[in-house]
Design a protein around this motif. Structure first.
Motif, PDB file in Angstrom:
ATOM      1  N   UNK A   4      53.574  69.999  32.313  1.00 34.94           N
ATOM      2  CA  UNK A   4      54.978  69.891  32.679  1.00 34.94           C
ATOM      3  C   UNK A   4      55.372  68.418  32.668  1.00 34.94           C
ATOM      4  N   UNK A   5      56.374  68.113  31.870  1.00 35.76           N
ATOM      5  CA  UNK A   5      56.882  66.751  31.763  1.00 35.76           C
ATOM      6  C   UNK A   5      58.386  66.782  31.973  1.00 35.76           C
ATOM      7  N   UNK A   6      58.839  66.048  32.964  1.00 29.79           N
ATOM      8  CA  UNK A   6      60.258  65.984  33.272  1.00 29.79           C
ATOM      9  C   UNK A   6      60.849  64.711  32.678  1.00 29.79           C
ATOM     10  N   UNK A   7      62.110  64.778  32.267  1.00 33.22           N
ATOM     11  CA  UNK A   7      62.801  63.579  31.794  1.00 33.22           C
ATOM     12  C   UNK A   7      64.099  63.406  32.570  1.00 33.22           C
ATOM     13  N   UNK A   8      64.439  62.150  32.814  1.00 36.84           N
ATOM     14  CA  UNK A   8      65.647  61.798  33.559  1.00 36.84           C
ATOM     15  C   UNK A   8      66.383  60.726  32.767  1.00 36.84           C
ATOM     16  N   UNK A   9      67.705  60.809  32.725  1.00 35.75           N
ATOM     17  CA  UNK A   9      68.491  59.832  31.987  1.00 35.75           C
ATOM     18  C   UNK A   9      69.435  59.118  32.947  1.00 35.75           C
ATOM     19  N   UNK A  10      69.444  57.778  32.850  1.00 37.10           N
ATOM     20  CA  UNK A  10      70.268  56.944  33.706  1.00 37.10           C
ATOM     21  C   UNK A  10      71.173  56.080  32.844  1.00 37.10           C
ATOM     22  N   UNK A  11      72.321  55.684  33.402  1.00 33.07           N
ATOM     23  CA  UNK A  11      73.245  54.812  32.685  1.00 33.07           C
ATOM     24  C   UNK A  11      72.922  53.373  33.063  1.00 33.07           C
ATOM     25  N   UNK A  12      72.173  52.678  32.213  1.00 35.11           N
ATOM     26  CA  UNK A  12      71.770  51.296  32.486  1.00 35.11           C
ATOM     27  C   UNK A  12      72.463  50.357  31.515  1.00 35.11           C
ATOM     28  N   UNK A  13      73.309  49.474  32.059  1.00 35.88           N
ATOM     29  CA  UNK A  13      73.993  48.477  31.228  1.00 35.88           C
ATOM     30  C   UNK A  13      74.731  49.126  30.064  1.00 35.88           C
ATOM     31  N   UNK A  14      75.429  50.208  30.349  1.00 33.06           N
ATOM     32  CA  UNK A  14      76.273  50.906  29.368  1.00 33.06           C
ATOM     33  C   UNK A  14      75.493  51.565  28.240  1.00 33.06           C
ATOM     34  N   UNK A  15      74.228  51.816  28.441  1.00 32.47           N
ATOM     35  CA  UNK A  15      73.466  52.612  27.486  1.00 32.47           C
ATOM     36  C   UNK A  15      72.484  53.464  28.268  1.00 32.47           C
ATOM     37  N   UNK A  16      72.233  54.689  27.817  1.00 37.45           N
ATOM     38  CA  UNK A  16      71.334  55.569  28.572  1.00 37.45           C
ATOM     39  C   UNK A  16      69.891  55.117  28.448  1.00 37.45           C
ATOM     40  N   UNK A  17      69.173  55.189  29.552  1.00 34.76           N
ATOM     41  CA  UNK A  17      67.755  54.872  29.556  1.00 34.76           C
ATOM     42  C   UNK A  17      67.018  56.039  30.199  1.00 34.76           C
ATOM     43  N   UNK A  18      65.902  56.410  29.607  1.00 35.56           N
ATOM     44  CA  UNK A  18      65.145  57.576  30.051  1.00 35.56           C
ATOM     45  C   UNK A  18      63.923  57.171  30.860  1.00 35.56           C
ATOM     46  N   UNK A  19      63.617  57.982  31.845  1.00 37.06           N
ATOM     47  CA  UNK A  19      62.366  57.883  32.592  1.00 37.06           C
ATOM     48  C   UNK A  19      61.740  59.273  32.594  1.00 37.06           C
ATOM     49  N   UNK A  20      60.444  59.342  32.914  1.00 42.67           N
ATOM     50  CA  UNK A  20      59.706  60.593  32.787  1.00 42.67           C
ATOM     51  C   UNK A  20      58.762  60.787  33.977  1.00 42.67           C
ATOM     52  N   UNK A  21      58.377  62.035  34.202  1.00 42.81           N
ATOM     53  CA  UNK A  21      57.378  62.370  35.213  1.00 42.81           C
ATOM     54  C   UNK A  21      56.430  63.403  34.621  1.00 42.81           C
ATOM     55  N   UNK A  22      55.127  63.167  34.750  1.00 43.54           N
ATOM     56  CA  UNK A  22      54.096  64.052  34.199  1.00 43.54           C
ATOM     57  C   UNK A  22      53.283  64.628  35.350  1.00 43.54           C
ATOM     58  N   UNK A  23      53.170  65.956  35.386  1.00 42.93           N
ATOM     59  CA  UNK A  23      52.424  66.597  36.476  1.00 42.93           C
ATOM     60  C   UNK A  23      50.930  66.609  36.169  1.00 42.93           C
ATOM     61  N   UNK A  24      50.137  66.227  37.158  1.00 48.79           N
ATOM     62  CA  UNK A  24      48.682  66.152  37.023  1.00 48.79           C
ATOM     63  C   UNK A  24      48.029  67.451  37.473  1.00 48.79           C
ATOM     64  N   UNK A  25      46.708  67.537  37.247  1.00 52.99           N
ATOM     65  CA  UNK A  25      45.961  68.747  37.598  1.00 52.99           C
ATOM     66  C   UNK A  25      46.012  69.050  39.086  1.00 52.99           C
ATOM     67  N   UNK A  26      46.068  68.010  39.908  1.00 52.42           N
ATOM     68  CA  UNK A  26      46.059  68.190  41.362  1.00 52.42           C
ATOM     69  C   UNK A  26      47.451  68.369  41.950  1.00 52.42           C
ATOM     70  N   UNK A  27      48.464  68.527  41.068  1.00 47.13           N
ATOM     71  CA  UNK A  27      49.834  68.724  41.539  1.00 47.13           C
ATOM     72  C   UNK A  27      50.585  67.433  41.770  1.00 47.13           C
ATOM     73  N   UNK A  28      49.909  66.292  41.652  1.00 51.74           N
ATOM     74  CA  UNK A  28      50.598  65.013  41.803  1.00 51.74           C
ATOM     75  C   UNK A  28      51.304  64.647  40.503  1.00 51.74           C
ATOM     76  N   UNK A  29      52.042  63.532  40.548  1.00 53.65           N
ATOM     77  CA  UNK A  29      52.888  63.165  39.417  1.00 53.65           C
ATOM     78  C   UNK A  29      52.706  61.703  39.037  1.00 53.65           C
ATOM     79  N   UNK A  30      52.718  61.450  37.738  1.00 50.63           N
ATOM     80  CA  UNK A  30      52.756  60.091  37.201  1.00 50.63           C
ATOM     81  C   UNK A  30      54.161  59.840  36.676  1.00 50.63           C
ATOM     82  N   UNK A  31      54.797  58.780  37.171  1.00 55.09           N
ATOM     83  CA  UNK A  31      56.136  58.395  36.739  1.00 55.09           C
ATOM     84  C   UNK A  31      56.020  57.367  35.616  1.00 55.09           C
ATOM     85  N   UNK A  32      56.804  57.545  34.563  1.00 51.58           N
ATOM     86  CA  UNK A  32      56.821  56.589  33.461  1.00 51.58           C
ATOM     87  C   UNK A  32      58.195  55.926  33.426  1.00 51.58           C
TER      88      UNK A  32
END
Length: 264
Positions: A4-32
């Protein structure tokens, strides 16, 4: 089964920028990436990220790592606010070549390489960024070294690894999971700032070459793109079929191969 990989889009300096979250085996998350914006309190972006994580039922205490793809403020500025305002204690990871700039709250150096209608805009933005100070520093806890791949097995992602992919900046990295790669700003949505999401192009800012004052703008654009091209090809050779960018995307391997052919 794909992670499961989530993506989020933000309005940074008048252009969209994406960030992501990846779910690990133990239920925790790595944010990119932890986006920020010039002239906007970083707390606002951290608050928005927290809200979006909550909507996807990602508790802040489940975040085990914040990985920064490269040392530009629109990708790292909110990291400090996540820690100081929202008490996210996960370590921050970045490559050594960009770590010093993030630590000082500066943008890693790039040169504008856009052509056509975007050329003037790229030059203006580059000059503006070069004169801006006071970005919120992002103090890394883990500094990746060298050009080798780095496994994220310690964070519950045994098949996921970080790949050194310079080209946009000297310390750019990508995250490869299954046949998907999160590539930061290695590629860009065609049309430039705020451009379309469908077609890829090389970023309008590329890694500053050595002795830039002597070599640029005499170096042809194709030569300046060499590092980015090599990094993109590395991902394709590794079997990546989908590339998820920081601005625009996702892009298919087929569309990216077409870009490599068109820009030879």
């Amino acid at each position: 089964m794909p992670r499961q990989t989530l993506s989020f889009t933000f309005d940074a300096s008048n252009h969209p920028v994406n960030a992501f979250a990846i779910q690990a085996d133990d239920g925790k998350w790595v944010i990119v990436d932890a986006p920020g914006k010039v002239g906007v309190p970083d707390a606002d972006f951290a608050d928005e990220m927290v809200e979006q994580l909550a909507l996807h039922h990602v508790p802040l205490e489940s975040i085990s790592l914040i990985l920064i793809t490269h040392g530009h403020p629109d990708h790292y500025c909110a990291a400090a606010a996540l820690r100081n305002r929202h008490h996210v204690l996960a370590p921050v990871m970045i490559h050594e070549a960009d770590a010093g700039y993030a630590r000082e709250g500066k943008p890693a150096p790039v040169v504008p390489v856009a052509e056509g209608p975007l050329a003037g805009i790229a030059k203006q933005v580059a000059e503006r960024l070069g004169g801006i100070t006071g970005f919120t520093p992002c103090v890394p806890d883990i500094v990746l070294q060298g050009e080798e791949n780095h496994s994220l097995a310690a964070y519950g992602l045994p098949e996921v690894y970080v790949v050194y992919t310079p080209g946009h900046t000297a310390g750019s990295v990508s995250v490869v999971l299954d046949d998907t790669a999160i590539i930061g700003d290695l590629l860009f949505g065609k049309g430039g700032l705020g451009g379309n999401q469908i077609d890829p192009m090389f970023h309008i800012f590329l890694q500053e070459p050595a002795k830039v004052r002597d070599n640029f703008p005499k170096l042809p654009k194709t030569k300046l793109r060499n590092k980015a091209r090599t990094s993109v090809q590395k991902l394709l050779d590794a079997g990546v079929k989908t590339l998820m960018g920081g601005h625009g995307g996702p892009w298919t391997a087929q569309s990216v191969r077409a870009l490599l052919t068109e820009t030879q």
